[in-house]
Enzyme design. Sequence first.
Site, short mmCIF file in Angstrom:
data_model
loop_
_atom_site.label_atom_id
_atom_site.label_comp_id
_atom_site.label_asym_id
_atom_site.label_seq_id
_atom_site.Cartn_x
_atom_site.Cartn_y
_atom_site.Cartn_z
N GLU A 1 -11.45 -3.85 -2.82
CA GLU A 1 -10.51 -2.83 -3.29
C GLU A 1 -10.34 -2.98 -4.80
OE1 GLU A 1 -6.91 -3.36 -0.66
OE2 GLU A 1 -8.34 -4.68 0.31
N HIS B 1 0.79 -1.23 0.00
CA HIS B 1 0.00 0.00 0.00
C HIS B 1 0.83 1.28 0.00
CE1 HIS B 1 -3.41 -2.52 0.20
NE2 HIS B 1 -3.54 -2.64 1.49
N HIS C 1 -9.88 1.77 0.40
CA HIS C 1 -9.76 0.62 1.31
C HIS C 1 -10.88 0.63 2.37
CE1 HIS C 1 -7.85 -2.65 3.39
NE2 HIS C 1 -6.74 -2.57 2.68
#
Length: 376
Positions: A339, A133, A202
């Site tokens: 996601e 991420h 997210h």
Amino acid sequence: MSAKGIRVTGAIAVFFMLTLSAMTMEAKTKVTEASFGKMPDGTPVDIYTLNDGKIEARITTYGARIVSIDAPDRNGKKADIVLGFDSLEGYLGNEPYFGAIVGRYGNRIAKGKFTLDGKTYSLPINDGPNTLHGGRKGFDKVVWKGKQIPNGVELTYLSKDGEQGFPGNLTSTVRYTLVGDDLKIEYSATTDKDTVLNLTNHSYFNLAGQGSGDILQHVMQINASHFTPVDATLIPTGEIAPVEGTPFDFRTPHVIGERINADNQQIHRAHGYDDNWVLDHPAGKLSVAAIAYEPNSGRTLEVLTTQPGVQFYTGNFLDGTLKGIDGKVYNRRGAFCLETQHYPDSPNHPSFPTTELKPGQQYHQVTIFRFGTRAK
Ligand code: GLA
């Protein structure tokens, strides 16, 4: 007045009426702005409330995050259906990307390395041997610039050349708009040097209400015939495997809990579901990727996207230590994420759809969270 004069005046009047109705149609949703506190260095953080009379969503400039979404059940009773915190402090602690825009590269990059135009770039390692991420301080941990737009909020962030190891000054814009049943997220970005990017949201959903228990009884459908199996560190092996005959086959609706503990190597590796599904729709075409349904409340969530993949994650790493909005405890599998994204580790897999962006190109992706209810 001559006949011609009357026609012209009439045409002008019609034009104004149409413009006026288009304007009123456009700005249907009430958008308000307030302070959400200050960063430790004093930077102010704001929160925007979007209310279209049916649904209310709150978005903060910290990490461009969705803080809450109040949506009615089949009897009109509202509940907040995403995990989040009451105040900025909650988000500043150790937390797993609640509601955040994840970037510059959502999901994993193997060993924090990739090569672009013959140059190898190194990123911070923050997930076993890999980068997850966007690194240690990804787009979820920065303050975006916010401004009101019709029906929503626009958030912009300039990620500088070299930030978290990525090349190029990248300007990303995320527009959240709420109209009717749809919370639309529109992503755009430009760069001044060749780079890679993979932006996603997210949000952790629990359609029975945040903190109300696990999501194992939710029913899920994912419009994907294939997925990308992973190695022991959750990096795709490169294979595009059929879901047929596996616990990953959600082409028809299945209760999430039905196969989540199946004796399957991929399920074991992720401790549940935490995988990228390869969506069946044509590249770039806004289509329904997944539909979730919670039978008790009747709430549904449809996720539409232009992206080629979706990471379906079942909150396997939540462990009851985090307390969120209204003091609710977030237990294991207390929420799921959808996601929408490019496949994980794409920069190291030339066979995957490209995540490269070059100067002069416009990155553009759309994801819609569509909220509804179903009768018993
Ligand atoms: C993504 C990843 C998961 C996990 C969560 C955050 O869904 O794929 O492995 O890191 O984010 O905890």
